[in-house]
Design a protein around this motif. Structure first.
Motif, PDB file in Angstrom:
ATOM      1  N   PHE A  19      -3.366  -8.647   9.386  1.00 31.95           N
ATOM      2  CA  PHE A  19      -2.773  -7.314   9.359  1.00 31.95           C
ATOM      3  C   PHE A  19      -2.146  -7.050   7.991  1.00 31.95           C
ATOM      4  N   ALA A  20      -1.447  -8.042   7.464  1.00 30.87           N
ATOM      5  CA  ALA A  20      -0.775  -7.893   6.175  1.00 30.87           C
ATOM      6  C   ALA A  20      -1.779  -7.680   5.044  1.00 30.87           C
ATOM      7  N   LEU A  21      -2.927  -8.321   5.127  1.00 27.34           N
ATOM      8  CA  LEU A  21      -3.911  -8.225   4.063  1.00 27.34           C
ATOM      9  C   LEU A  21      -4.592  -6.862   4.008  1.00 27.34           C
ATOM     10  N   VAL A  22      -4.621  -6.142   5.108  1.00 29.38           N
ATOM     11  CA  VAL A  22      -5.312  -4.859   5.115  1.00 29.38           C
ATOM     12  C   VAL A  22      -4.369  -3.676   4.953  1.00 29.38           C
ATOM     13  N   LEU A  23      -3.061  -3.915   4.811  1.00 25.81           N
ATOM     14  CA  LEU A  23      -2.130  -2.812   4.605  1.00 25.81           C
ATOM     15  C   LEU A  23      -2.332  -2.211   3.224  1.00 25.81           C
ATOM     16  N   PRO A  24      -2.350  -0.902   3.123  1.00 30.54           N
ATOM     17  CA  PRO A  24      -2.537  -0.298   1.806  1.00 30.54           C
ATOM     18  C   PRO A  24      -1.261  -0.373   0.979  1.00 30.54           C
ATOM     19  N   ALA A  25      -1.393  -0.779  -0.274  1.00 29.04           N
ATOM     20  CA  ALA A  25      -0.240  -0.841  -1.174  1.00 29.04           C
ATOM     21  C   ALA A  25       0.267   0.565  -1.475  1.00 29.04           C
ATOM     22  N   ALA A  26      -0.567   1.577  -1.338  1.00 23.38           N
ATOM     23  CA  ALA A  26      -0.162   2.952  -1.620  1.00 23.38           C
ATOM     24  C   ALA A  26       0.887   3.468  -0.650  1.00 23.38           C
ATOM     25  N   ALA A  27       1.114   2.772   0.440  1.00 25.67           N
ATOM     26  CA  ALA A  27       2.097   3.227   1.418  1.00 25.67           C
ATOM     27  C   ALA A  27       3.533   3.035   0.942  1.00 25.67           C
ATOM     28  N   VAL A  28       3.730   2.429  -0.224  1.00 24.87           N
ATOM     29  CA  VAL A  28       5.062   2.216  -0.766  1.00 24.87           C
ATOM     30  C   VAL A  28       5.483   3.484  -1.493  1.00 24.87           C
ATOM     31  N   VAL A  34       9.755   1.032 -11.388  1.00 25.60           N
ATOM     32  CA  VAL A  34       9.912  -0.383 -11.088  1.00 25.60           C
ATOM     33  C   VAL A  34       8.603  -0.959 -10.550  1.00 25.60           C
ATOM     34  N   GLN A  35       8.265  -2.164 -11.014  1.00 30.60           N
ATOM     35  CA  GLN A  35       7.076  -2.853 -10.535  1.00 30.60           C
ATOM     36  C   GLN A  35       7.489  -3.848  -9.460  1.00 30.60           C
ATOM     37  N   LEU A  36       6.919  -3.705  -8.291  1.00 34.07           N
ATOM     38  CA  LEU A  36       7.193  -4.625  -7.192  1.00 34.07           C
ATOM     39  C   LEU A  36       6.105  -5.686  -7.142  1.00 34.07           C
ATOM     40  N   THR A  37       6.487  -6.895  -6.728  1.00 31.18           N
ATOM     41  CA  THR A  37       5.496  -7.939  -6.484  1.00 31.18           C
ATOM     42  C   THR A  37       4.719  -7.563  -5.224  1.00 31.18           C
ATOM     43  N   LYS A  38       3.628  -8.270  -4.961  1.00 27.91           N
ATOM     44  CA  LYS A  38       2.860  -8.003  -3.736  1.00 27.91           C
ATOM     45  C   LYS A  38       3.721  -8.194  -2.498  1.00 27.91           C
ATOM     46  N   ASN A  39       4.518  -9.270  -2.460  1.00 24.96           N
ATOM     47  CA  ASN A  39       5.390  -9.503  -1.299  1.00 24.96           C
ATOM     48  C   ASN A  39       6.433  -8.403  -1.158  1.00 24.96           C
ATOM     49  N   GLU A  40       6.990  -7.950  -2.271  1.00 22.47           N
ATOM     50  CA  GLU A  40       7.982  -6.873  -2.215  1.00 22.47           C
ATOM     51  C   GLU A  40       7.336  -5.572  -1.740  1.00 22.47           C
ATOM     52  N   VAL A 152      14.162  -4.233  -2.712  1.00 19.55           N
ATOM     53  CA  VAL A 152      13.838  -5.543  -2.157  1.00 19.55           C
ATOM     54  C   VAL A 152      13.659  -6.525  -3.307  1.00 19.55           C
ATOM     55  N   GLY A 153      13.956  -7.788  -3.023  1.00 19.23           N
ATOM     56  CA  GLY A 153      13.785  -8.802  -4.043  1.00 19.23           C
ATOM     57  C   GLY A 153      13.517 -10.157  -3.422  1.00 19.23           C
ATOM     58  N   THR A 154      12.858 -11.007  -4.182  1.00 18.50           N
ATOM     59  CA  THR A 154      12.557 -12.358  -3.720  1.00 18.50           C
ATOM     60  C   THR A 154      13.003 -13.379  -4.768  1.00 18.50           C
ATOM     61  N   GLY A 155      13.321 -14.555  -4.280  1.00 16.90           N
ATOM     62  CA  GLY A 155      13.638 -15.694  -5.131  1.00 16.90           C
ATOM     63  C   GLY A 155      12.942 -16.912  -4.547  1.00 16.90           C
ATOM     64  N   PHE A 156      12.621 -17.870  -5.382  1.00 12.75           N
ATOM     65  CA  PHE A 156      11.869 -19.044  -4.924  1.00 12.75           C
ATOM     66  C   PHE A 156      12.615 -20.315  -5.293  1.00 12.75           C
TER      67      PHE A 156
END
Length: 177
Positions: A19-28, A34-40, A152-156
């Motif tokens: 499901f996550a792989l087929v979501l359109p990035a344009a829905a953001v 600002v540039q978001l990562t794929k996860n963001e 949203v933000g991520t850290g690793f």
């Protein structure tokens, strides 16, 4: 501290990943550069899907909230802690204001925050949003009818809490007018 154990079937996880792989990035929805990562991006898309399902308006990505969320997620990963307050004890709303999402010039200001950490299959944006939606307090932030803005933000971190390859997530939402 209360621990919650969530059991998930392999089929359910595979469906969530598909499901996550087929979501359109344009829905953001975004009005900033600002540039978001794929996860963001996926996290914002999933939040807006949950809001739409509840009959709520989508939230718009705001640069200052992204900076606050990323700063906190990276700080938690770097300093090896997990809390809404910053490492120095600063409350989350003060941190959001410090990053520029302030009350100045506005008569109304409100903010909310969700945080999460996970490893492996439990570090995907789908797992994050599912966990938040299973918690009444976290769900209240995502489905806050007054909120219009999101960051949203991520850290690793290579290890945390006995887990390897851990991702920290921070979601900051707000509204001001």
């Amino acid at each position: 501290m209360k621990k919650i154990l969530i059991r998930v079937s392999v089929t359910g996880i595979l469906l969530a990943v598909l499901f996550a792989l087929v979501l359109p990035a344009a829905a953001v929805a975004t009005t900033t550069s600002v540039q978001l990562t794929k996860n963001e991006q996926l996290l914002v898309t999933l939040v807006n899907q949950k809001r739409a399902k509840a009959g709520l308006k989508p939230v718009t990505v705001r640069t200052k909230l992204v900076a606050a969320a990323r700063g906190h997620a990276v700080e938690m990963a770097t300093k090896k802690y997990f809390a809404h307050n910053s490492y120095n004890g600063e409350h989350f709303d003060a941190r959001i204001m410090r990053y520029g999402y302030s009350m100045s010039g506005y008569t109304y200001w409100r903010a909310g925050e969700d945080i999460y950490w996970g490893a492996g299959l439990f570090s995907s944006p789908v797992a994050v949003v599912n966990a938040w939606m299973a918690s009444s307090l976290h769900r209240a932030v995502i489905l806050g009818a007054n909120f219009r803005d999101i960051g949203v933000g991520t850290g690793f971190r290579s290890s945390f809490g006995g887990q390897s390859n851990v991702t920290f997530y921070t979601l900051d939402m707000g509204r001001r007018y």
